[in-house]
Design an enzyme around this catalytic site. Sequence first.
Site, PDB file in Angstrom:
ATOM      1  N   ALA A 128      10.039  25.952   9.315  1.00  8.92           N
ATOM      2  CA  ALA A 128      11.341  26.585   9.553  1.00  8.92           C
ATOM      3  C   ALA A 128      12.460  25.546   9.613  1.00  8.92           C
ATOM      4  CB  ALA A 128      11.285  27.398  10.836  1.00  8.92           C
ATOM      5  N   HIS A 129      13.673  26.019   9.749  1.00  5.83           N
ATOM      6  CA  HIS A 129      14.835  25.123   9.747  1.00  5.83           C
ATOM      7  C   HIS A 129      14.819  24.152  10.923  1.00  5.83           C
ATOM      8  CE1 HIS A 129      17.444  28.624  11.647  1.00  5.83           C
ATOM      9  NE2 HIS A 129      16.296  28.489  12.251  1.00  5.83           N
ATOM     10  N   ASN A 130      15.237  22.932  10.626  1.00  5.42           N
ATOM     11  CA  ASN A 130      15.390  21.877  11.631  1.00  5.42           C
ATOM     12  C   ASN A 130      14.070  21.384  12.236  1.00  5.42           C
ATOM     13  OD1 ASN A 130      18.296  23.387  11.863  1.00  5.42           O
ATOM     14  ND2 ASN A 130      18.414  21.184  12.217  1.00  5.42           N
TER      15      ASN A 130
ATOM     16  N   SER B 192      13.259  24.117  14.746  1.00  9.63           N
ATOM     17  CA  SER B 192      13.636  22.996  15.616  1.00  9.63           C
ATOM     18  C   SER B 192      12.458  22.362  16.351  1.00  9.63           C
ATOM     19  CB  SER B 192      14.700  23.414  16.639  1.00  9.63           C
ATOM     20  OG  SER B 192      15.866  23.835  15.962  1.00  9.63           O
TER      21      SER B 192
ATOM     22  N   GLN C  31      23.476  28.270   6.434  1.00 12.98           N
ATOM     23  CA  GLN C  31      22.528  27.189   6.668  1.00 12.98           C
ATOM     24  C   GLN C  31      23.064  25.995   5.889  1.00 12.98           C
ATOM     25  OE1 GLN C  31      19.623  27.781   8.854  1.00 12.98           O
ATOM     26  NE2 GLN C  31      21.104  29.397   9.329  1.00 12.98           N
TER      27      GLN C  31
END
Lengths: 341, 341, 341
Positions: free
Chosen positions: B237-239, B257, B196
């Site tokens: 969460a990521h993005n 995302s 990541q």
Amino acid sequence: MKKTLGELAELVGGTVIGDSSVIIFGISKIEEGLPGTISFLANPKYKKYLSETKSSAVLVPKTVTKAAVSLIQVDDSYLALRNIALYFHPPAETSKHFVHPLAHVEKNAFLDPPVHVEAFAYIGKNVQIGKYSHIGAHSYLGNEVKIGECVYIFPGVTILKNCEIGNNVLIHSGTVIGSDGFGYAKDGSKYLKIPQTGNVVIADNVEIGANCTIDRASIGSTRIGKGSKLDNLVQIAHNVEIGENTVIAAQTGISGSTKIGSNVIMGGQVGTAGHIEIGDNTILGGRAGVTKSIPPDSFFFGYPARDHKTMKKREALLNRLPGMYEKIKLLISKSEESKSS
Amino acid sequence: MKKTLGELAELVGGTVIGDSSVIIFGISKIEEGLPGTISFLANPKYKKYLSETKSSAVLVPKTVTKAAVSLIQVDDSYLALRNIALYFHPPAETSKHFVHPLAHVEKNAFLDPPVHVEAFAYIGKNVQIGKYSHIGAHSYLGNEVKIGECVYIFPGVTILKNCEIGNNVLIHSGTVIGSDGFGYAKDGSKYLKIPQTGNVVIADNVEIGANCTIDRASIGSTRIGKGSKLDNLVQIAHNVEIGENTVIAAQTGISGSTKIGSNVIMGGQVGTAGHIEIGDNTILGGRAGVTKSIPPDSFFFGYPARDHKTMKKREALLNRLPGMYEKIKLLISKSEESKSS
Amino acid sequence: MKKTLGELAELVGGTVIGDSSVIIFGISKIEEGLPGTISFLANPKYKKYLSETKSSAVLVPKTVTKAAVSLIQVDDSYLALRNIALYFHPPAETSKHFVHPLAHVEKNAFLDPPVHVEAFAYIGKNVQIGKYSHIGAHSYLGNEVKIGECVYIFPGVTILKNCEIGNNVLIHSGTVIGSDGFGYAKDGSKYLKIPQTGNVVIADNVEIGANCTIDRASIGSTRIGKGSKLDNLVQIAHNVEIGENTVIAAQTGISGSTKIGSNVIMGGQVGTAGHIEIGDNTILGGRAGVTKSIPPDSFFFGYPARDHKTMKKREALLNRLPGMYEKIKLLISKSEESKSS
């Protein structure tokens, strides 16, 4: 530590069926039983293991009357298990005063000896800690925090300024007590923080799980009543009040200013609206989403949560939906036939 | 600290009804009112306390015109409460530079004085911290972390390498910013971690509650826009990208995302799928489970989340299911009767 | 670090379409592409960016055969991304032994060098830590804890006494391992704590997200099998057993004594009852509420969770409810007409 099966039976007020003289050194799971240990049977799902276990004895309810293995029959298997587990695994006690040299204790904090403070604990100004209490490593007690007697704070707990913890309380790692409530005034499209001026008050004999969040009141106190037990990752918003001997399972969230009665049982992942009341002795099934106040002695589940009878009926009807749909189609085709005939 | 009721009315641009000369020392809840304090009424549920309260005055909306107690009428009770609470409980300010000797600060970290660093804080290499910021005990700022001005990091916050925090940001205890996103490539039945490589960027005036988790982007940045507010135990969460002035209540989770617009309001325990968009000004009711993108200016709830009108209609029909079922049975029996007749 | 596109293609076993000699310095998101970097396309939603991106190259599945930008075609874009990300962002390695002077290590702890211990880490009595492992700041390893080789403990992790962690395990910040299970015996209306005498055993190659809670077993061990991956804020209750290569998304909770198989995939915010079994290879959709055991190779979602075909049919019928209701009303009015005629 060891006792004969007869001595253990005496400890828990039970009756031995089998060999009273067998020596027991500890506890094991019935499905992974070990010779020299006693196992435990309460859930009927595990009854099949009674004939297979390698344990030297099993604690059973009175409905079980014989087995290949020696038994102790008791009225309440959980209570008996508790007493045997306490014998083999006595809880750590704080008997001598000890403050680790790498702990930070403000000069005017008052620790009533004996108190045990681990390395990297932070104890703020005017903090009071009662006798026999334990403050774990990396724990933070903000200014003016009051901790009662025989309190066990696991490592990594954060208790922010002015909060009050009663006697015989256990708080597990990662829990935050006294974070600001989620309160804003709107000014156009901007949110302006409303200072959260209150605190959190936790009564005697409460246990709080790991990584919970209990917000301080905007005004007054967020309160958790005597003997209540919270599992892990539970969220208690500002100004919530929880009664006595209420149990709340993991990942449940209680919204602001809601009042939960005494002897309430809440399953995991429950959520409630704010400014409502859940009456005494009420049971909320796991995952219940409570949108309105609930009277005492209720059993609710589902979302929006309703009485369990209503919800069970609804679930049964939902299972019949495909059939209902087919029947309606059939009735329509018949009705059209009869019209055309 | 004290003011007359008249002075407080001036502070909040309100009108006194009653005795302007009464002296007020603080704030109390209307249902637990104390003499010498002012209480607050906004939710009509609490109106009954207006006649009973022991407070010396109550802040009320203009619709309340008289009561046994002195009043300050205001346009917006929350905004007025905020200003009075700020007067009696001014926020802590970092006015002198202080780094506790038990803090760990890497030599090439840059703290723009005054900055306040409590004991056991860990400040990594090349960290930058702006003026007037406060770094609580047991907080961790990883290498290359940037913290703006007037930022308040409560105790026990973890901000991992490369993350960036704007000005006037508040981050509550136990929150983790910059943990790895949940990303794996499959190799047969094994999961191989995808590094990541991104970070988290938090804009000005954001507040983040306790025990939240905000993952770093797999590539690029996870972003939280200006003025947005997150309650406790929120998972980002990521993005994920969140717009401005969006509020997210406790225990909500946003999957990878997903883009959340500005001025969005999300209730507690909401969950969203990944790679979707929630439009500006949208409201998501508590517990909404969002499986698809939602246009701006919507009001959705339920699982799978739908427009509130559709969901209310569905709920009404579900309440009628037992009746529908009975009617179908009746129609069938009639239809069979008519056939046999 | 840099490679030509041709060298990167070789690294991932892919085929260049376009200019093999272009030099790549890093990775960027396709929608925020930067010259000199390679981007990544897997989700068809992002295909539109292929013609707009400013990246110098894009990793694509073999179905993409041409674009304005240079491409590397690969069999598995995620696996290829992983290998390229590992090249540009190699994970930190513990190559020299280092214990920060502000860490607390009990004298009889055994650290097999090289081990890296950050400031304010707490390492208890008889702890064992394998080679190449990293213990982050503010982490707590209780007495008798065993940590394998190549383990990375992020800052602020709490691992309580007797727990065992395998090799190549990653544990993110704020996670608590070995907190007491939620177990009480009732004595009248009071709850008496049952000592939680077991531990947690985590196998090799497991990754655990931030702010998770994994409770120790009441008796025996709570177990997480080889290669399984947990996202953030996941709750694992006492005596849960999880198989190998199982992935569990954020905010999911598994109740006590439940057994999860291998190769299971669980979405976010899932909840399960206690004492049930989820079979191998089963998929649980996000938000599933599992009340009963589920056989292997199933795909369930909803609450109460059911087979996805049943649930999709139910959802379709719920969408038809308004029509069904109207038809029933029509049938009734016709039936009454025909009666009266």
